[in-house]
Design a protein around this motif. Structure first.
Motif, PDB file in Angstrom:
ATOM      1  N   ASN A  46      -7.351   4.504   2.504  1.00 19.81           N
ATOM      2  CA  ASN A  46      -8.288   3.545   1.910  1.00 19.81           C
ATOM      3  C   ASN A  46      -9.539   3.394   2.778  1.00 19.81           C
ATOM      4  N   GLY A  99      -1.673   5.469   3.834  1.00 18.18           N
ATOM      5  CA  GLY A  99      -2.371   4.805   2.740  1.00 18.18           C
ATOM      6  C   GLY A  99      -3.435   3.846   3.233  1.00 18.18           C
ATOM      7  N   ALA A 131      -2.994  10.726   1.126  1.00 11.55           N
ATOM      8  CA  ALA A 131      -3.496   9.405   0.729  1.00 11.55           C
ATOM      9  C   ALA A 131      -5.009   9.466   0.667  1.00 11.55           C
ATOM     10  N   ILE A 163       0.847  -1.186   0.000  1.00 16.61           N
ATOM     11  CA  ILE A 163       0.000   0.000   0.000  1.00 16.61           C
ATOM     12  C   ILE A 163       0.885   1.239   0.000  1.00 16.61           C
ATOM     13  N   GLU A 164       0.615   2.166  -0.898  1.00 12.74           N
ATOM     14  CA  GLU A 164       1.429   3.370  -1.008  1.00 12.74           C
ATOM     15  C   GLU A 164       1.193   4.294   0.184  1.00 12.74           C
ATOM     16  N   ASN A 165       2.241   5.007   0.562  1.00 15.69           N
ATOM     17  CA  ASN A 165       2.202   6.008   1.628  1.00 15.69           C
ATOM     18  C   ASN A 165       2.015   5.405   3.020  1.00 15.69           C
TER      19      ASN A 165
END
Length: 389
Positions: free
Chosen positions: A149, A145, A204, A139-141
């Motif tokens: 989400n 992140g 994010a 998962i980015e960041n």
């Protein structure tokens, strides 16, 4: 049997301290708590250290370090406890178990973390180890992140909550401006938190920088004693309840917009204390991200699912509201040194309950709730504390 007491405490300033010695930070917190409790180190029967680390520092095995500075603890049992972002509360529970079992009359708890030795990107990678890595490690960041989400899923189901998140951020920054221990003592206002800008970009999903807690260094400590062992001149705080509830680690196995483990922990703690939310004067809750505080309003029972925004919009959680939430400024303003966070939250509540919160002090503070979680509401700790008159 009398419920255990918090007899003394200490809180160091949180912030970015590249030159601070973490071993000294830990020792100063321990000495401060002992002094506040009116105890000597030789009266401590066990030591419980909350320290996440996972790569922030090369030095590990922190439970063995305190004796370097407090020789009276040389032969005292000491343990290090880790449970992601709820590490501090896990150390408190370890001390509570020692006291309740009769093994300790007085147990020392120290939570600390030195996070700013590494670049921000590296810090994010370390923290992401607290997710379910087979599914979530990319998962980015980092954890921003993960919660980005969660926020996106909540927005999709219940509509855009950006106004509410900005109000939560602004509330906590205003509260933290009065906290002498806070990492960021600045009231940035609602407009700054609501409006994307160069200084407040999206990080994010719908989360901006103002929605994210700070990467902080810091330490806090307290002494937990047997209920018939008050010290410190009448400043003690009693545990009415202390509950831990765990949930699945993989977000794929649960509804990420519902903190069910947190809700169960609150229900069990209030039942154990024989109280309701209306009996509490304040709550210190785990606002690692503003969306977390919003979901925690629902988990603690202040609002139905999808209606958490009403709590902040109607002023319920403000300092002059029905149930002030995070009068310390929370993790958002105070900072979030992982191992120290849960201990810090209990110290902030104890300060309120004994009238020692200074400019943060609420007009009425008899009972407090503390909610500290690890991961995205994976491990959930709720304490109910009350002043001892």
């Amino acid at each position: 049997m009398h419920s255990p007491l918090i007899n003394g405490w200490y809180h160091a300033p949180f912030g970015k301290f590249p030159d601070i010695d973490p071993e000294r930070m830990m020792a100063d917190a321990a000495l401060g708590a002992l002094d506040h409790a009116g105890l000597d180190a030789q009266q401590i029967d066990s030591v419980h250290v909350g320290h996440f680390n996972a790569g922030f520092l090369y030095q590990d095995f922190p439970s063995a370090l305190l004796a370097n500075h407090l020789p009276a603890l040389r032969f005292t049992p000491a343990v290090r406890v880790e449970n992601a972002c709820s590490t501090g509360s896990a150390a408190i529970h370890s001390a509570l178990h020692a006291v309740l079992s009769g093994q300790s009359r007085h147990a020392l708890v120290v939570g600390f973390e030195k996070m700013n030795s590494l670049p921000t990107a590296e810090v994010g990678k370390i923290l992401l180890k607290c997710c379910y890595t087979p599914e979530e490690a990319n998962i980015e960041n980092g954890f921003a992140g993960v919660f980005g989400n969660i926020a996106s899923a909540y927005f999709e189901r219940y509509g855009d909550q950006s106004d509410a998140l900005a109000m939560i951020a602004a509330k906590n920054h205003a509260n933290g401006a009065l906290n002498p221990y806070a990492h960021m003592r600045r009231d940035v206002g609602y407009d700054f938190c609501r409006t994307p800008s160069d200084k407040n970009p999206f990080v994010a999903g719908p989360l901006k920088r103002s929605d994210c807690s700070l990467i902080s260094d810091g330490a806090a400590a307290l002494v937990i004693s047997r209920g018939d062992q008050p010290t410190g001149g009448g400043q003690a705080v009693r545990f009415r309840a202390a509950v831990q509830v765990n949930d699945y680690l993989p977000l794929s196995r649960r509804d990420p917009t519902v903190f069910e483990g947190a809700a169960r922990a609150w229900q069990q703690a209030l039942s154990q204390a024989r109280l309701t939310l209306d009996d509490l004067s304040l709550v210190e809750t785990h606002d690692c991200f503003t969306i977390a505080e919003l979901l925690e309003y629902e988990a603690m029972g202040l609002a139905e699912r999808g209606q958490g925004a009403r709590v902040i919009a109607e002023g319920v959680s403000r300092k002059d509201g029905r149930l002030p939430i995070n009068p310390s400024g929370g993790l958002k303003s105070k900072g979030h040194p992982i191992g120290a966070t849960g201990v810090s939250m209990h110290v902030m509540a104890a300060m309120q309950l004994t009238g020692q919160a200074g400019d943060m002090q609420l007009p009425r503070a008899d009972r407090a709730g503390v909610f500290n979680m690890g991961g995205a509401a994976v491990t959930n700790y709720v304490s109910i504390l009350e002043s001892v008159r």
